[in-house]
Design a protein around this motif. Structure first.
Motif, PDB file in Angstrom:
ATOM      1  N   PHE A 117     104.275  32.509  91.535  1.00  0.00           N
ATOM      2  CA  PHE A 117     105.126  33.412  92.308  1.00  0.00           C
ATOM      3  C   PHE A 117     105.067  34.853  91.808  1.00  0.00           C
ATOM      4  CE2 PHE A 117     109.425  35.387  92.469  1.00  0.00           C
ATOM      5  CZ  PHE A 117     109.477  35.648  93.829  1.00  0.00           C
ATOM      6  N   LEU A 118     105.185  35.060  90.510  1.00  0.00           N
ATOM      7  CA  LEU A 118     105.272  36.422  89.980  1.00  0.00           C
ATOM      8  C   LEU A 118     104.018  37.262  90.252  1.00  0.00           C
ATOM      9  CD1 LEU A 118     107.297  35.757  86.725  1.00  0.00           C
ATOM     10  CD2 LEU A 118     108.094  36.781  88.858  1.00  0.00           C
ATOM     11  N   PRO A 119     102.806  36.752  89.983  1.00  0.00           N
ATOM     12  CA  PRO A 119     101.631  37.559  90.341  1.00  0.00           C
ATOM     13  C   PRO A 119     101.500  37.749  91.856  1.00  0.00           C
ATOM     14  CG  PRO A 119     101.021  35.857  88.772  1.00  0.00           C
ATOM     15  CD  PRO A 119     102.431  35.573  89.204  1.00  0.00           C
ATOM     16  N   SER A 120     101.888  36.737  92.627  1.00  0.00           N
ATOM     17  CA  SER A 120     101.839  36.868  94.087  1.00  0.00           C
ATOM     18  C   SER A 120     102.811  37.940  94.553  1.00  0.00           C
ATOM     19  CB  SER A 120     102.194  35.543  94.764  1.00  0.00           C
ATOM     20  OG  SER A 120     101.260  34.556  94.461  1.00  0.00           O
ATOM     21  N   LEU A 121     103.970  37.971  93.946  1.00  0.00           N
ATOM     22  CA  LEU A 121     104.978  38.967  94.300  1.00  0.00           C
ATOM     23  C   LEU A 121     104.441  40.376  94.057  1.00  0.00           C
ATOM     24  CD1 LEU A 121     107.971  39.642  95.054  1.00  0.00           C
ATOM     25  CD2 LEU A 121     108.449  39.531  92.604  1.00  0.00           C
ATOM     26  N   ILE A 122     103.824  40.573  92.927  1.00  0.00           N
ATOM     27  CA  ILE A 122     103.324  41.902  92.566  1.00  0.00           C
ATOM     28  C   ILE A 122     102.096  42.269  93.399  1.00  0.00           C
ATOM     29  CG2 ILE A 122     102.264  43.242  90.708  1.00  0.00           C
ATOM     30  CD1 ILE A 122     104.066  41.528  88.795  1.00  0.00           C
ATOM     31  N   THR A 123     101.164  41.343  93.532  1.00  0.00           N
ATOM     32  CA  THR A 123      99.904  41.642  94.192  1.00  0.00           C
ATOM     33  C   THR A 123     100.000  41.617  95.719  1.00  0.00           C
ATOM     34  OG1 THR A 123      98.772  40.649  92.329  1.00  0.00           O
ATOM     35  CG2 THR A 123      97.471  41.006  94.302  1.00  0.00           C
ATOM     36  N   LEU A 124     100.637  40.576  96.257  1.00  0.00           N
ATOM     37  CA  LEU A 124     100.646  40.410  97.711  1.00  0.00           C
ATOM     38  C   LEU A 124     101.824  41.106  98.372  1.00  0.00           C
ATOM     39  CD1 LEU A 124      99.610  36.664  97.733  1.00  0.00           C
ATOM     40  CD2 LEU A 124      98.167  38.634  98.215  1.00  0.00           C
ATOM     41  N   PHE A 125     103.033  40.814  97.893  1.00  0.00           N
ATOM     42  CA  PHE A 125     104.205  41.454  98.495  1.00  0.00           C
ATOM     43  C   PHE A 125     104.258  42.923  98.117  1.00  0.00           C
ATOM     44  CE2 PHE A 125     108.648  42.734  98.723  1.00  0.00           C
ATOM     45  CZ  PHE A 125     108.966  42.342 100.007  1.00  0.00           C
ATOM     46  N   GLY A 126     104.022  43.195  96.843  1.00  0.00           N
ATOM     47  CA  GLY A 126     104.070  44.570  96.357  1.00  0.00           C
ATOM     48  C   GLY A 126     102.819  45.363  96.667  1.00  0.00           C
ATOM     49  N   PRO A 165     109.741  49.155  93.754  1.00  0.00           N
ATOM     50  CA  PRO A 165     110.248  48.063  92.928  1.00  0.00           C
ATOM     51  C   PRO A 165     111.574  47.509  93.439  1.00  0.00           C
ATOM     52  CG  PRO A 165     110.338  50.154  91.735  1.00  0.00           C
ATOM     53  CD  PRO A 165     109.619  50.406  93.013  1.00  0.00           C
ATOM     54  N   GLU A 166     112.396  48.345  94.069  1.00  0.00           N
ATOM     55  CA  GLU A 166     113.680  47.847  94.574  1.00  0.00           C
ATOM     56  C   GLU A 166     113.480  46.862  95.726  1.00  0.00           C
ATOM     57  OE1 GLU A 166     112.535  51.515  96.735  1.00  0.00           O
ATOM     58  OE2 GLU A 166     112.746  51.092  94.612  1.00  0.00           O
ATOM     59  N   ILE A 167     112.448  47.059  96.530  1.00  0.00           N
ATOM     60  CA  ILE A 167     112.148  46.138  97.631  1.00  0.00           C
ATOM     61  C   ILE A 167     111.630  44.813  97.068  1.00  0.00           C
ATOM     62  CG2 ILE A 167     110.759  45.775  99.712  1.00  0.00           C
ATOM     63  CD1 ILE A 167     112.870  47.934 100.034  1.00  0.00           C
ATOM     64  N   MET A 168     110.726  44.900  96.090  1.00  0.00           N
ATOM     65  CA  MET A 168     110.209  43.676  95.467  1.00  0.00           C
ATOM     66  C   MET A 168     111.327  42.927  94.757  1.00  0.00           C
ATOM     67  SD  MET A 168     106.331  44.502  94.120  1.00  0.00           S
ATOM     68  CE  MET A 168     106.888  44.800  92.496  1.00  0.00           C
ATOM     69  N   GLY A 169     112.195  43.664  94.079  1.00  0.00           N
ATOM     70  CA  GLY A 169     113.323  43.036  93.392  1.00  0.00           C
ATOM     71  C   GLY A 169     114.272  42.361  94.354  1.00  0.00           C
ATOM     72  N   ALA A 170     114.533  42.976  95.487  1.00  0.00           N
ATOM     73  CA  ALA A 170     115.418  42.377  96.495  1.00  0.00           C
ATOM     74  C   ALA A 170     114.797  41.115  97.075  1.00  0.00           C
ATOM     75  CB  ALA A 170     115.712  43.381  97.600  1.00  0.00           C
ATOM     76  N   TYR A 171     113.487  41.137  97.293  1.00  0.00           N
ATOM     77  CA  TYR A 171     112.786  39.957  97.800  1.00  0.00           C
ATOM     78  C   TYR A 171     112.899  38.802  96.797  1.00  0.00           C
ATOM     79  CZ  TYR A 171     109.054  36.920  99.451  1.00  0.00           C
ATOM     80  OH  TYR A 171     108.338  35.828  99.877  1.00  0.00           O
ATOM     81  N   ALA A 172     112.622  39.081  95.534  1.00  0.00           N
ATOM     82  CA  ALA A 172     112.702  38.044  94.506  1.00  0.00           C
ATOM     83  C   ALA A 172     114.132  37.546  94.347  1.00  0.00           C
ATOM     84  CB  ALA A 172     112.177  38.579  93.180  1.00  0.00           C
ATOM     85  N   SER A 188     107.261  31.436  96.953  1.00  0.00           N
ATOM     86  CA  SER A 188     108.622  31.978  97.031  1.00  0.00           C
ATOM     87  C   SER A 188     109.615  30.870  97.362  1.00  0.00           C
ATOM     88  CB  SER A 188     108.704  33.064  98.107  1.00  0.00           C
ATOM     89  OG  SER A 188     107.861  34.134  97.816  1.00  0.00           O
ATOM     90  N   ALA A 189     109.279  30.085  98.375  1.00  0.00           N
ATOM     91  CA  ALA A 189     110.162  28.975  98.768  1.00  0.00           C
ATOM     92  C   ALA A 189     110.299  27.961  97.637  1.00  0.00           C
ATOM     93  CB  ALA A 189     109.631  28.311 100.034  1.00  0.00           C
TER      94      ALA A 189
END
Length: 150
Positions: A22-31, A38-45, A96-97
């Motif tokens: 999840f964490l690398p996907s969050l940074i690479t794909l979502f971010g 970072p506030e958008i990524m943080g809210a998503y997580a 994420s799910a």
């Protein structure tokens, strides 16, 4: 090893394994590798980590041990399905799910411990610590690269 320890150990290993995807996907794909704030990524997580709150309310109507068993099974099946995503958005959304589901599982395990006289909180704590250690050893043995990324 008692059943509470073993099931908590395995669940913790699964949860940490999913978190490592999840964490690398969050940074690479979502971010999108740095273009998303970072506030958008943080809210998503955060949204996925808040998933246990409704489950805590559901645990009042359904036995928490039953919810923990169902979420653990879904977490295991989802982790196997994660291997087939081959990256991209499916990997991000499934991981994420699964992180949310893992948080629900952990919440239900704790709730079951509080309501079930058969499960000792100390056993669950030992299972979480042992699961964290087992996950760390396995991750290190694989050269700190998750099998999903190989």
């Amino acid at each position: 090893m008692r059943q509470g320890r073993l099931s908590t150990l395995l669940g913790t290993v699964l949860l940490l394994d999913v978190l490592r995807v999840f964490l690398p996907s969050l940074i690479t794909l979502f971010g999108q590798a740095g273009s998303t704030g970072p506030e958008i990524m943080g809210a998503y997580a955060l949204a996925w980590f808040l998933l246990p709150f409704p489950a805590a309310l559901l645990a009042r109507r359904v036995p928490p041990a039953t919810l923990a068993l169902v979420t653990a099974a879904l977490l295991a099946v989802g982790r196997m399905a994660l291997q087939t995503t081959e990256g991209g958005d499916p990997q991000l959304y499934l991981s994420s799910a699964l992180v949310g589901l893992g948080a629900v599982w952990l919440t239900c395990v704790v709730a079951a411990t509080a309501t079930d006289g058969r499960t000792d909180a100390h056993e669950v704590m030992i299972g979480v610590v042992a699961g964290t250690a087992a996950s760390t050893v396995a991750h290190t043995a694989l050269g700190t690269v998750d099998p999903l990324w190989r």
